[in-house]
Design a protein around this motif. Structure first.
Motif, PDB file in Angstrom:
ATOM      1  N   ASN A  70       0.826  -1.208   0.000  1.00 31.01           N
ATOM      2  CA  ASN A  70       0.000   0.000   0.000  1.00 31.01           C
ATOM      3  C   ASN A  70       0.859   1.256   0.000  1.00 31.01           C
ATOM      4  O   ASN A  70       0.567   2.231  -0.694  1.00 31.01           O
ATOM      5  CB  ASN A  70      -0.913   0.021   1.231  1.00 31.01           C
ATOM      6  N   GLU A  71       1.904   1.231   0.794  1.00 32.31           N
ATOM      7  CA  GLU A  71       2.819   2.376   0.829  1.00 32.31           C
ATOM      8  C   GLU A  71       3.462   2.582  -0.540  1.00 32.31           C
ATOM      9  O   GLU A  71       3.621   3.717  -0.998  1.00 32.31           O
ATOM     10  CB  GLU A  71       3.902   2.177   1.890  1.00 32.31           C
ATOM     11  N   ILE A  72       3.809   1.495  -1.197  1.00 33.55           N
ATOM     12  CA  ILE A  72       4.484   1.606  -2.493  1.00 33.55           C
ATOM     13  C   ILE A  72       3.572   2.253  -3.532  1.00 33.55           C
ATOM     14  O   ILE A  72       4.031   3.042  -4.363  1.00 33.55           O
ATOM     15  CB  ILE A  72       4.995   0.226  -2.955  1.00 33.55           C
ATOM     16  N   TRP A  73       2.282   1.933  -3.488  1.00 37.70           N
ATOM     17  CA  TRP A  73       1.348   2.647  -4.380  1.00 37.70           C
ATOM     18  C   TRP A  73       1.539   4.155  -4.248  1.00 37.70           C
ATOM     19  O   TRP A  73       1.656   4.874  -5.241  1.00 37.70           O
ATOM     20  CB  TRP A  73      -0.094   2.334  -3.992  1.00 37.70           C
ATOM     21  N   GLU A  74       1.532   4.628  -3.002  1.00 40.79           N
ATOM     22  CA  GLU A  74       1.674   6.066  -2.765  1.00 40.79           C
ATOM     23  C   GLU A  74       3.017   6.585  -3.260  1.00 40.79           C
ATOM     24  O   GLU A  74       3.102   7.629  -3.897  1.00 40.79           O
ATOM     25  CB  GLU A  74       1.529   6.367  -1.275  1.00 40.79           C
ATOM     26  N   ARG A  75       4.079   5.871  -2.943  1.00 40.57           N
ATOM     27  CA  ARG A  75       5.417   6.325  -3.317  1.00 40.57           C
ATOM     28  C   ARG A  75       5.580   6.380  -4.836  1.00 40.57           C
ATOM     29  O   ARG A  75       6.256   7.259  -5.368  1.00 40.57           O
ATOM     30  CB  ARG A  75       6.484   5.409  -2.713  1.00 40.57           C
ATOM     31  N   ILE A  76       4.975   5.421  -5.540  1.00 38.06           N
ATOM     32  CA  ILE A  76       5.054   5.428  -7.001  1.00 38.06           C
ATOM     33  C   ILE A  76       4.442   6.713  -7.556  1.00 38.06           C
ATOM     34  O   ILE A  76       5.035   7.401  -8.394  1.00 38.06           O
ATOM     35  CB  ILE A  76       4.344   4.191  -7.589  1.00 38.06           C
ATOM     36  N   VAL A  77       3.247   7.043  -7.090  1.00 40.15           N
ATOM     37  CA  VAL A  77       2.566   8.233  -7.594  1.00 40.15           C
ATOM     38  C   VAL A  77       3.332   9.493  -7.197  1.00 40.15           C
ATOM     39  O   VAL A  77       3.530  10.404  -8.016  1.00 40.15           O
ATOM     40  CB  VAL A  77       1.123   8.284  -7.067  1.00 40.15           C
ATOM     41  N   GLN A  78       3.801   9.573  -5.969  1.00 42.70           N
ATOM     42  CA  GLN A  78       4.543  10.752  -5.510  1.00 42.70           C
ATOM     43  C   GLN A  78       5.835  10.957  -6.292  1.00 42.70           C
ATOM     44  O   GLN A  78       6.184  12.081  -6.652  1.00 42.70           O
ATOM     45  CB  GLN A  78       4.891  10.610  -4.030  1.00 42.70           C
ATOM     46  N   LYS A 179      11.435  -4.619 -19.888  1.00 39.97           N
ATOM     47  CA  LYS A 179      10.268  -4.021 -20.534  1.00 39.97           C
ATOM     48  C   LYS A 179       9.317  -3.368 -19.545  1.00 39.97           C
ATOM     49  O   LYS A 179       8.222  -2.936 -19.916  1.00 39.97           O
ATOM     50  CB  LYS A 179       9.536  -5.088 -21.355  1.00 39.97           C
ATOM     51  N   VAL A 180       9.705  -3.318 -18.276  1.00 42.13           N
ATOM     52  CA  VAL A 180       8.942  -2.596 -17.250  1.00 42.13           C
ATOM     53  C   VAL A 180       9.955  -1.818 -16.402  1.00 42.13           C
ATOM     54  O   VAL A 180      11.168  -2.003 -16.537  1.00 42.13           O
ATOM     55  CB  VAL A 180       8.107  -3.550 -16.371  1.00 42.13           C
ATOM     56  N   ASP A 181       9.453  -0.951 -15.538  1.00 40.53           N
ATOM     57  CA  ASP A 181      10.355  -0.083 -14.781  1.00 40.53           C
ATOM     58  C   ASP A 181      10.272  -0.255 -13.272  1.00 40.53           C
ATOM     59  O   ASP A 181      11.235   0.026 -12.562  1.00 40.53           O
ATOM     60  CB  ASP A 181      10.066   1.379 -15.130  1.00 40.53           C
ATOM     61  N   SER A 182       9.117  -0.666 -12.787  1.00 40.71           N
ATOM     62  CA  SER A 182       8.930  -0.816 -11.349  1.00 40.71           C
ATOM     63  C   SER A 182       7.998  -1.998 -11.106  1.00 40.71           C
ATOM     64  O   SER A 182       6.942  -2.096 -11.725  1.00 40.71           O
ATOM     65  CB  SER A 182       8.323   0.461 -10.752  1.00 40.71           C
ATOM     66  N   VAL A 183       8.422  -2.897 -10.233  1.00 39.55           N
ATOM     67  CA  VAL A 183       7.605  -4.046  -9.853  1.00 39.55           C
ATOM     68  C   VAL A 183       7.616  -4.104  -8.330  1.00 39.55           C
ATOM     69  O   VAL A 183       8.649  -3.869  -7.701  1.00 39.55           O
ATOM     70  CB  VAL A 183       8.152  -5.363 -10.447  1.00 39.55           C
ATOM     71  N   PHE A 184       6.466  -4.406  -7.742  1.00 36.34           N
ATOM     72  CA  PHE A 184       6.453  -4.430  -6.281  1.00 36.34           C
ATOM     73  C   PHE A 184       5.565  -5.551  -5.756  1.00 36.34           C
ATOM     74  O   PHE A 184       4.680  -6.045  -6.448  1.00 36.34           O
ATOM     75  CB  PHE A 184       6.003  -3.079  -5.715  1.00 36.34           C
ATOM     76  N   PHE A 185       5.847  -5.931  -4.504  1.00 35.05           N
ATOM     77  CA  PHE A 185       5.052  -6.969  -3.844  1.00 35.05           C
ATOM     78  C   PHE A 185       5.186  -6.808  -2.343  1.00 35.05           C
ATOM     79  O   PHE A 185       6.028  -6.052  -1.855  1.00 35.05           O
ATOM     80  CB  PHE A 185       5.494  -8.370  -4.283  1.00 35.05           C
ATOM     81  N   SER A 186       4.320  -7.505  -1.620  1.00 37.03           N
ATOM     82  CA  SER A 186       4.458  -7.609  -0.173  1.00 37.03           C
ATOM     83  C   SER A 186       4.661  -9.086   0.156  1.00 37.03           C
ATOM     84  O   SER A 186       4.263  -9.963  -0.615  1.00 37.03           O
ATOM     85  CB  SER A 186       3.236  -7.027   0.546  1.00 37.03           C
ATOM     86  N   VAL A 187       5.262  -9.358   1.296  1.00 37.52           N
ATOM     87  CA  VAL A 187       5.820 -10.692   1.527  1.00 37.52           C
ATOM     88  C   VAL A 187       4.839 -11.721   2.067  1.00 37.52           C
ATOM     89  O   VAL A 187       5.162 -12.906   2.123  1.00 37.52           O
ATOM     90  CB  VAL A 187       7.026 -10.590   2.481  1.00 37.52           C
ATOM     91  N   GLN A 188       3.621 -11.293   2.457  1.00 42.90           N
ATOM     92  CA  GLN A 188       2.707 -12.217   3.130  1.00 42.90           C
ATOM     93  C   GLN A 188       1.890 -13.075   2.179  1.00 42.90           C
ATOM     94  O   GLN A 188       1.005 -13.794   2.592  1.00 42.90           O
ATOM     95  CB  GLN A 188       1.761 -11.444   4.058  1.00 42.90           C
TER      96      GLN A 188
END
Length: 357
Positions: A70-78, A179-188
């Motif tokens: 969830n935090e990463i969503w925000e950081r990506i947009v910011q 072919k992409v620039d940012s990928v994210f996940f959470s560990v649970q």
């Protein structure tokens, strides 16, 4: 009775080696070591290097740690959007990515289809968008976009950054990270760890864009801006005290997965998914929610159960298995089944046999 097998799609079943790693961590005092110590730097490096090996990350990618996806969503947009982003919305989580861009006062555009559906290659990316946000695997519905769809977006708009939400699919997908620039996940989810750690993979294009916005005097956040996270990551550090135990456990589990072999993990994932989808297709009361077989997730399988949802849930719980509830408006009519590396073939065979009876 506490079910022994947890099929909920997050937090999900712990990876089968986690308990031993937790014991070792407490024995060695890992939870209370200084995050500025050489010992912690070695833990960070092991986790980052392990992810590079497991996922096949190119050299221009960097591994950053946050508190959650969830935090990463925000950081990506910011950090990566000055004015406009494009979001592909086909479920609750892809919708939330779009809504976060709205809340941060950007000018996001969305292309939306009904839940249970995906997007085809004929979609046109509008001119002028700086960032394209794609949810690879929509956890709420079990729709998974083929990587080729994402790569087509890059072909259309090579100047736009592409951010991929792979929260409930990694480590299964074999992405072409060039072919992409940012990928994210959470560990649970797919990594089978306790919640409380987000992993953000960014390339040099993302770092350059964040620095450009910063140079313009645009606020991109504080301690968890990309430049701050990246500068510390170069030293195998974080801007502040991180989830040291979570990063330690991630490093150990990734190491276990490397020894197991990512090709083995992918083949087993496909075998288990095939088993369950066939069982749902042949069942008299249940059916797969996603109709288009090419869009069916291998890692979060959603069953339409209708009025039988509660009965099926109780049957599985009585046999020691906990299914995941349907999400949102589907809570009472669907069940979701995680298919992560920690779920064994034998557990899936038991699940299928139980549903058949």
């Amino acid at each position: 009775m506490n079910p022994k097998i947890n099929f909920t799609p997050g937090p999900s079943q712990l990876y089968f080696t986690v308990e031993d790693h937790v014991r070792a961590a407490f024995r060695d005092g890992i939870p209370s070591i200084s995050h500025r110590s050489k010992q912690y730097e070695a833990i960070y490096k092991k986790a980052a290097d392990g992810l590079r090996t497991l996922l096949g990350l190119p050299a221009n990618y960097h591994v950053l740690f946050t508190g959650s996806a969830n935090e990463i969503w925000e950081r990506i947009v910011q950090n990566l959007v000055e004015e406009s982003s494009l979001h592909f919305v086909n479920g609750s989580f892809s919708k939330r990515f779009f809504e976060i861009a709205q809340l941060l006062n950007k000018k996001p555009i969305k292309i939306e289809v009904p839940m249970g559906q995906g997007f085809n290659s004929s979609v046109v990316v509008p001119a002028g968008v700086e960032l394209i946000g794609v949810t690879h695997n929509e956890t709420s519905t079990g729709v998974c976009q083929p990587p080729e769809f994402i790569y087509n977006l890059r072909a259309q708009r090579p100047d736009a950054l592409i951010a991929v939400d792979a929260v409930s699919s990694l480590p299964y997908p074999d992405f072409d990270y060039n072919k992409v620039d940012s990928v994210f996940f959470s560990v649970q989810k797919g990594f089978g760890l306790p919640a409380g750690l987000g992993v953000w993979l960014v390339n040099d294009r993302c770092i350059a864009k964040a620095e450009q916005l910063l140079a313009k005097g645009i606020s991109i956040g504080s301690f968890h801006s990309i430049p701050s996270l990246y500068t510390h990551a170069l030293k195998n550090q974080n801007p502040e005290t991180p989830n040291v135990l979570g990063i330690y456990l991630l490093a150990e589990v990734v190491d276990d997965m490397i020894r197991r072999g990512i090709s083995t993990i992918r083949k087993e994932t496909e075998y288990k998914a095939t088993l369950l989808y066939q069982a749902l297709e042949n069942h008299s009361l249940l059916k797969p929610f996603v109709q288009d077989k090419s869009l069916r997730s291998k890692t979060v399988i959603v069953a339409d159960c209708g009025e039988h949802t509660e009965k099926i849930t109780q049957l599985l719980i009585s046999k020691g298995m906990q299914p995941g509830d349907g999400y949102g408006s589907f809570k009472k009519t669907q069940l979701r089944f995680a298919n992560f590396p920690t779920h064994s073939k034998e557990q899936y065979e038991l699940l299928v046999d139980t549903l058949a009876n």
